[in-house]
Design a protein around this motif. Sequence first.
Motif, PDB file in Angstrom:
ATOM      1  N   ASP A  45      26.746  45.057  25.785  1.00  0.00           N
ATOM      2  CA  ASP A  45      27.489  46.288  26.085  1.00  0.00           C
ATOM      3  C   ASP A  45      27.894  46.371  27.556  1.00  0.00           C
ATOM      4  OD1 ASP A  45      27.266  47.396  23.430  1.00  0.00           O
ATOM      5  OD2 ASP A  45      25.158  47.798  23.877  1.00  0.00           O
ATOM      6  N   TYR A  46      27.945  45.231  28.220  1.00  0.00           N
ATOM      7  CA  TYR A  46      28.259  45.244  29.651  1.00  0.00           C
ATOM      8  C   TYR A  46      29.733  45.500  29.908  1.00  0.00           C
ATOM      9  CZ  TYR A  46      28.663  43.851  34.507  1.00  0.00           C
ATOM     10  OH  TYR A  46      28.923  43.859  35.848  1.00  0.00           O
ATOM     11  N   PHE A  47      30.007  46.243  30.968  1.00  0.00           N
ATOM     12  CA  PHE A  47      31.387  46.431  31.422  1.00  0.00           C
ATOM     13  C   PHE A  47      31.398  46.496  32.941  1.00  0.00           C
ATOM     14  CE2 PHE A  47      29.593  50.610  30.471  1.00  0.00           C
ATOM     15  CZ  PHE A  47      29.840  51.329  31.624  1.00  0.00           C
ATOM     16  N   PRO A  48      32.526  46.113  33.577  1.00  0.00           N
ATOM     17  CA  PRO A  48      32.603  46.088  35.048  1.00  0.00           C
ATOM     18  C   PRO A  48      32.290  47.436  35.676  1.00  0.00           C
ATOM     19  CG  PRO A  48      34.442  44.916  34.098  1.00  0.00           C
ATOM     20  CD  PRO A  48      33.740  45.607  32.957  1.00  0.00           C
ATOM     21  N   LEU A  49      31.669  47.390  36.859  1.00  0.00           N
ATOM     22  CA  LEU A  49      31.299  48.559  37.657  1.00  0.00           C
ATOM     23  C   LEU A  49      30.170  49.379  37.041  1.00  0.00           C
ATOM     24  CD1 LEU A  49      34.863  49.822  38.730  1.00  0.00           C
ATOM     25  CD2 LEU A  49      33.367  48.175  39.883  1.00  0.00           C
ATOM     26  N   GLN A  50      29.525  48.822  36.010  1.00  0.00           N
ATOM     27  CA  GLN A  50      28.415  49.535  35.377  1.00  0.00           C
ATOM     28  C   GLN A  50      27.185  49.584  36.277  1.00  0.00           C
ATOM     29  OE1 GLN A  50      27.417  47.840  31.609  1.00  0.00           O
ATOM     30  NE2 GLN A  50      26.170  49.557  30.937  1.00  0.00           N
ATOM     31  N   TYR A  51      26.979  48.502  37.041  1.00  0.00           N
ATOM     32  CA  TYR A  51      25.823  48.408  37.931  1.00  0.00           C
ATOM     33  C   TYR A  51      26.258  48.014  39.332  1.00  0.00           C
ATOM     34  CZ  TYR A  51      23.366  48.235  33.462  1.00  0.00           C
ATOM     35  OH  TYR A  51      22.911  48.516  32.204  1.00  0.00           O
ATOM     36  N   ARG A  73      31.150  37.201  35.968  1.00  0.00           N
ATOM     37  CA  ARG A  73      32.177  36.997  36.992  1.00  0.00           C
ATOM     38  C   ARG A  73      33.586  36.889  36.412  1.00  0.00           C
ATOM     39  NH1 ARG A  73      29.906  39.427  40.767  1.00  0.00           N
ATOM     40  NH2 ARG A  73      28.471  38.310  42.141  1.00  0.00           N
ATOM     41  N   GLU A  74      33.711  36.707  35.123  1.00  0.00           N
ATOM     42  CA  GLU A  74      35.036  36.670  34.502  1.00  0.00           C
ATOM     43  C   GLU A  74      35.717  38.033  34.561  1.00  0.00           C
ATOM     44  OE1 GLU A  74      34.544  35.225  30.559  1.00  0.00           O
ATOM     45  OE2 GLU A  74      33.892  33.221  31.175  1.00  0.00           O
ATOM     46  N   THR A  75      34.923  39.098  34.633  1.00  0.00           N
ATOM     47  CA  THR A  75      35.503  40.444  34.626  1.00  0.00           C
ATOM     48  C   THR A  75      35.042  41.319  35.785  1.00  0.00           C
ATOM     49  OG1 THR A  75      33.706  41.246  33.191  1.00  0.00           O
ATOM     50  CG2 THR A  75      35.712  40.465  32.106  1.00  0.00           C
ATOM     51  N   LEU A 162      49.302  37.140  46.394  1.00  0.00           N
ATOM     52  CA  LEU A 162      47.868  37.330  46.618  1.00  0.00           C
ATOM     53  C   LEU A 162      47.166  37.183  45.274  1.00  0.00           C
ATOM     54  CD1 LEU A 162      46.066  40.034  48.731  1.00  0.00           C
ATOM     55  CD2 LEU A 162      45.325  39.578  46.398  1.00  0.00           C
ATOM     56  N   VAL A 163      46.142  36.352  45.218  1.00  0.00           N
ATOM     57  CA  VAL A 163      45.372  36.159  43.986  1.00  0.00           C
ATOM     58  C   VAL A 163      43.928  36.587  44.237  1.00  0.00           C
ATOM     59  CG1 VAL A 163      44.491  34.470  42.332  1.00  0.00           C
ATOM     60  CG2 VAL A 163      46.851  34.311  43.146  1.00  0.00           C
ATOM     61  N   ASP A 164      43.393  37.428  43.344  1.00  0.00           N
ATOM     62  CA  ASP A 164      42.017  37.894  43.517  1.00  0.00           C
ATOM     63  C   ASP A 164      41.068  37.064  42.659  1.00  0.00           C
ATOM     64  OD1 ASP A 164      42.041  38.866  40.892  1.00  0.00           O
ATOM     65  OD2 ASP A 164      42.374  40.946  41.491  1.00  0.00           O
ATOM     66  N   ARG A 165      39.776  37.324  42.788  1.00  0.00           N
ATOM     67  CA  ARG A 165      38.759  36.496  42.143  1.00  0.00           C
ATOM     68  C   ARG A 165      38.759  36.623  40.629  1.00  0.00           C
ATOM     69  NH1 ARG A 165      33.568  38.586  45.064  1.00  0.00           N
ATOM     70  NH2 ARG A 165      32.662  36.748  44.111  1.00  0.00           N
ATOM     71  N   SER A 166      39.442  37.643  40.087  1.00  0.00           N
ATOM     72  CA  SER A 166      39.577  37.766  38.636  1.00  0.00           C
ATOM     73  C   SER A 166      40.815  37.050  38.120  1.00  0.00           C
ATOM     74  CB  SER A 166      39.626  39.252  38.232  1.00  0.00           C
ATOM     75  OG  SER A 166      38.420  39.904  38.571  1.00  0.00           O
ATOM     76  N   GLY A 167      41.573  36.429  39.029  1.00  0.00           N
ATOM     77  CA  GLY A 167      42.770  35.699  38.639  1.00  0.00           C
ATOM     78  C   GLY A 167      44.024  36.539  38.621  1.00  0.00           C
ATOM     79  N   ASN A 168      43.926  37.797  39.033  1.00  0.00           N
ATOM     80  CA  ASN A 168      45.108  38.659  39.075  1.00  0.00           C
ATOM     81  C   ASN A 168      46.010  38.245  40.235  1.00  0.00           C
ATOM     82  OD1 ASN A 168      44.156  40.415  36.955  1.00  0.00           O
ATOM     83  ND2 ASN A 168      42.727  41.276  38.435  1.00  0.00           N
ATOM     84  N   SER A 169      47.326  38.248  39.982  1.00  0.00           N
ATOM     85  CA  SER A 169      48.297  37.849  41.004  1.00  0.00           C
ATOM     86  C   SER A 169      49.154  39.051  41.387  1.00  0.00           C
ATOM     87  CB  SER A 169      49.193  36.726  40.470  1.00  0.00           C
ATOM     88  OG  SER A 169      50.186  36.384  41.413  1.00  0.00           O
TER      89      SER A 169
END
Length: 252
Positions: A45-51, A73-75, A162-169
């Motif tokens: 049940d993990y989601f980003p910014l949960q912890y 780290r994928e998300t 600019l590319v971030d660590r999640s692969g977003n451009s």
Amino acid sequence: MNIAVIDDIPDEISAVKKLLKEYAALNRFEAEISEFSSAEAFLKDYFPLQYAVIFMDIYMNGMTGVEAVRRIRETDSNVLIVFLTTSEDHRADAFSCHAYDYLIKPVLKESLFRTMDDILKTKTVIDRQKFMFSSQRRNYSIPYADIVFIRTETAGSNYLELVDRSGNSYRIRMTFSAVCKSLADDKRFLPVQAGTIVNMEHIIQMKDKCCIMSVREGGADVRLPYSIKKEKEIKRIWQNFMFESIRNQSLR
């Protein structure tokens, strides 16, 4: 502060939770501590910014802690990871996952308190260090730690990628010199050739005259060529940076 502790040995979880609660009481902040007996149970049940912080055992039945963190780290690029282990053998794996720290079990009070002191300081610094820009008529503010690389689209162009660590451009209108000036005081960033600057924390290796980065594009590793004329200097700077990073982790 929301904290997760993942370990398949109940007594180890209890010991870490006890120390975390003691630290939180001494430093007058509220800590919500969740416990999990396996990586699979945690990820369900993990989601980003949960912890804000995750204490992850490396050796567990089923999925290992390193495998779990690679999945995280994928998300989620922001959560701080502290590995727990009985062995020193996995420091390299921990470093490749961008772990914040690495504690040997049984975890000593002094070690955990020192790590938590550093985490509180680090989170304050990270919150201040953000790169602000506009892309596609939207404003963004990305932590320096999340930037993998910035490069010009074409020679002479005022548009950068600019590319971030999640692969977003992100496509941003800014001169390369202005970007370099903004990042000049952060030792993580290294210009590797005209129009390309990389975050050394995200270099996996240097091979075939390229920096192999921690993100993928089209299913393949992103490979950024570096200046052949400055090859020795670039490699020396990166190697010194890695050595210093590992040294700082070992001293915590």
